[in-house]
Each structure stands twice: as C-alpha cells, then as structure tokens.
Write a protein that holds these residues in place. Structure first.
Motif, PDB file in Angstrom:
ATOM      1  N   LEU A 198       4.735  49.838  34.030  1.00 32.75           N
ATOM      2  CA  LEU A 198       4.800  49.437  35.435  1.00 32.75           C
ATOM      3  C   LEU A 198       3.964  50.413  36.234  1.00 32.75           C
ATOM      4  CD1 LEU A 198       7.944  48.960  34.226  1.00 32.75           C
ATOM      5  CD2 LEU A 198       8.192  48.077  36.526  1.00 32.75           C
ATOM      6  N   ASP A 199       3.123  49.901  37.129  1.00 30.98           N
ATOM      7  CA  ASP A 199       2.362  50.789  38.007  1.00 30.98           C
ATOM      8  C   ASP A 199       3.181  51.030  39.281  1.00 30.98           C
ATOM      9  OD1 ASP A 199       1.924  48.615  39.785  1.00 30.98           O
ATOM     10  OD2 ASP A 199      -0.051  48.194  38.947  1.00 30.98           O
ATOM     11  N   ASP A 244      12.001  41.908  40.550  1.00 34.25           N
ATOM     12  CA  ASP A 244      11.826  41.035  39.386  1.00 34.25           C
ATOM     13  C   ASP A 244      11.280  41.828  38.203  1.00 34.25           C
ATOM     14  OD1 ASP A 244      12.718  38.809  40.800  1.00 34.25           O
ATOM     15  OD2 ASP A 244      10.687  38.212  41.391  1.00 34.25           O
ATOM     16  N   TYR A 245      10.337  42.714  38.462  1.00 35.36           N
ATOM     17  CA  TYR A 245       9.761  43.533  37.393  1.00 35.36           C
ATOM     18  C   TYR A 245      10.781  44.548  36.871  1.00 35.36           C
ATOM     19  CZ  TYR A 245       5.163  41.602  38.570  1.00 35.36           C
ATOM     20  OH  TYR A 245       4.106  40.762  38.777  1.00 35.36           O
ATOM     21  N   LEU A 246      11.607  45.064  37.769  1.00 33.69           N
ATOM     22  CA  LEU A 246      12.653  45.994  37.332  1.00 33.69           C
ATOM     23  C   LEU A 246      13.673  45.278  36.446  1.00 33.69           C
ATOM     24  CD1 LEU A 246      13.259  48.159  40.528  1.00 33.69           C
ATOM     25  CD2 LEU A 246      11.997  48.771  38.450  1.00 33.69           C
ATOM     26  N   GLU A 247      13.919  44.005  36.712  1.00 35.61           N
ATOM     27  CA  GLU A 247      14.818  43.226  35.869  1.00 35.61           C
ATOM     28  C   GLU A 247      14.210  43.024  34.473  1.00 35.61           C
ATOM     29  OE1 GLU A 247      18.267  41.622  34.776  1.00 35.61           O
ATOM     30  OE2 GLU A 247      17.902  42.557  36.715  1.00 35.61           O
ATOM     31  N   ILE A 248      12.907  42.804  34.412  1.00 36.76           N
ATOM     32  CA  ILE A 248      12.224  42.687  33.112  1.00 36.76           C
ATOM     33  C   ILE A 248      12.333  44.012  32.355  1.00 36.76           C
ATOM     34  CG2 ILE A 248       9.972  42.401  31.999  1.00 36.76           C
ATOM     35  CD1 ILE A 248       9.290  40.405  34.288  1.00 36.76           C
ATOM     36  N   LEU A 249      12.150  45.104  33.072  1.00 37.53           N
ATOM     37  CA  LEU A 249      12.289  46.442  32.470  1.00 37.53           C
ATOM     38  C   LEU A 249      13.701  46.609  31.893  1.00 37.53           C
ATOM     39  CD1 LEU A 249      11.286  49.515  32.216  1.00 37.53           C
ATOM     40  CD2 LEU A 249      12.516  49.808  34.364  1.00 37.53           C
ATOM     41  N   LYS A 250      14.694  46.230  32.668  1.00 31.83           N
ATOM     42  CA  LYS A 250      16.084  46.358  32.219  1.00 31.83           C
ATOM     43  C   LYS A 250      16.331  45.532  30.961  1.00 31.83           C
ATOM     44  CE  LYS A 250      20.833  45.804  33.796  1.00 31.83           C
ATOM     45  NZ  LYS A 250      21.702  45.407  34.911  1.00 31.83           N
ATOM     46  N   LYS A 260      18.955  54.424  37.576  1.00 32.60           N
ATOM     47  CA  LYS A 260      20.112  53.517  37.520  1.00 32.60           C
ATOM     48  C   LYS A 260      19.986  52.567  36.331  1.00 32.60           C
ATOM     49  CE  LYS A 260      22.616  50.097  40.232  1.00 32.60           C
ATOM     50  NZ  LYS A 260      22.662  49.321  41.478  1.00 32.60           N
ATOM     51  N   ILE A 261      18.797  52.002  36.132  1.00 34.96           N
ATOM     52  CA  ILE A 261      18.564  51.097  34.993  1.00 34.96           C
ATOM     53  C   ILE A 261      18.733  51.863  33.686  1.00 34.96           C
ATOM     54  CG2 ILE A 261      16.776  49.785  33.770  1.00 34.96           C
ATOM     55  CD1 ILE A 261      15.773  48.927  36.590  1.00 34.96           C
ATOM     56  N   ASP A 309       1.703  45.189  30.051  1.00 36.63           N
ATOM     57  CA  ASP A 309       1.869  45.194  31.505  1.00 36.63           C
ATOM     58  C   ASP A 309       3.028  44.284  31.883  1.00 36.63           C
ATOM     59  OD1 ASP A 309       1.601  45.410  34.238  1.00 36.63           O
ATOM     60  OD2 ASP A 309      -0.230  44.201  34.352  1.00 36.63           O
ATOM     61  N   VAL A 310       3.928  44.779  32.697  1.00 40.70           N
ATOM     62  CA  VAL A 310       5.119  44.032  33.096  1.00 40.70           C
ATOM     63  C   VAL A 310       4.759  42.720  33.784  1.00 40.70           C
ATOM     64  CG1 VAL A 310       5.450  45.109  35.360  1.00 40.70           C
ATOM     65  CG2 VAL A 310       7.438  44.278  34.085  1.00 40.70           C
ATOM     66  N   ALA A 311       3.638  42.671  34.464  1.00 36.64           N
ATOM     67  CA  ALA A 311       3.231  41.450  35.176  1.00 36.64           C
ATOM     68  C   ALA A 311       2.908  40.306  34.218  1.00 36.64           C
ATOM     69  CB  ALA A 311       2.023  41.733  36.065  1.00 36.64           C
ATOM     70  N   HIS A 312       2.660  40.622  32.958  1.00 35.12           N
ATOM     71  CA  HIS A 312       2.318  39.599  31.974  1.00 35.12           C
ATOM     72  C   HIS A 312       3.445  39.312  30.998  1.00 35.12           C
ATOM     73  CE1 HIS A 312      -1.626  41.135  33.329  1.00 35.12           C
ATOM     74  NE2 HIS A 312      -1.864  39.850  33.388  1.00 35.12           N
ATOM     75  N   LYS A 313       4.624  39.862  31.265  1.00 35.14           N
ATOM     76  CA  LYS A 313       5.802  39.601  30.416  1.00 35.14           C
ATOM     77  C   LYS A 313       6.588  38.432  30.998  1.00 35.14           C
ATOM     78  CE  LYS A 313       5.582  43.096  27.487  1.00 35.14           C
ATOM     79  NZ  LYS A 313       5.812  43.096  26.076  1.00 35.14           N
TER      80      LYS A 313
END
Length: 131
Positions: A44-45, A53-59, A86-87, A126-130
């Motif tokens: 994540l940049d 939304d990206y933090l949810e993908i990370l989680k 927190k995550i 890259d999280v944007a492509h997950k």
C-alpha cells in the motif's frame, strides 16, 4: 608460521570495515521496507493506506495468511499508523515499523505485507489490483 591474505581478501576486509557488510539488492530492500520483492504479498502506498476499502483487503490478506508480517513505513501519518496497528492486533499479526529516510511521497510504500523468509514470487502485489 606466517599466514598471508591475498590482496582480494585484504581489500574485501578493508571495504567491509569502511562501508559495512555489503547488502544484496539494497534499493529493492529500501523500496519494500527492508524485505525482498520476492517475499512481498501486498503493498500500500501513502494514498492507498488512507482508503478503508484497501485496509479491508489488507486485513483479509493477514487473516488468510497468519505467517505473514506487516512492515510499516515510519513516515506514515499517525491516523493511518493507528489503523494499521489496529488491523495488526485484530489479525494477531506481527508488525515492524521501518525507519525510511525519504519523504512520504505517494510513490513510496507506506505498508508491506510479506513472508518472513519464504519467496512468494507473486506477480501483482499492489492493493489496488487485488480483489
């Protein structure tokens, strides 16, 4: 008995003393917050780390892979830093804050999910492509 080192050995020792132990792919390690690209599962940049939304993908990535760890750029703003911690706690994932001497431009990485010692060799991290 006298032992003499070759010129190459002597030069290597002097270089190590002056410049430290040579690193493998130092630019790559700097970019990926201290790890190799082959071990990275998700990035994540600085712009992406502010997106819920990206933090949810990370989680979800951390929940799916408890063996991964989270590397956090030391320049991440406090609000995003708190969300990442927190995550990490929610998923019971180890995290590490990495001091990065560069500025926090949007092209830099704010967070990296990686395997500690296993090559993953994922083509797109890259999280944007997950999904």
């Amino acid at each position: 008995m006298e032992i003499m080192a070759s010129n190459d050995e002597l030069e290597n020792r002097l270089d190590s003393s002056l410049y430290g132990t040579p690193q493998l792919k130092p630019d790559e390690q700097r970019h990926y917050l201290g790890t190799f690209r082959e071990r990275v599962a998700l990035t994540l940049d600085f712009k992406e780390v502010k997106n819920s939304d990206y933090l949810e993908i990370l989680k979800k990535e951390l929940e799916s892979h408890p063996e991964y760890h989270l590397l956090i750029n030391g320049n991440v703003p406090s609000g995003s830093f708190s969300a990442l911690i927190k995550i990490s706690r929610q998923t019971n994932t180890n995290f590490e804050t990495v001091a990065n001497n560069t500025t926090n431009s949007e092209s830099e990485l704010a967070a990296v999910v990686a395997s500690k010692d296993t090559a993953l060799n994922l083509s797109n991290v890259d999280v944007a492509h997950k999904n």
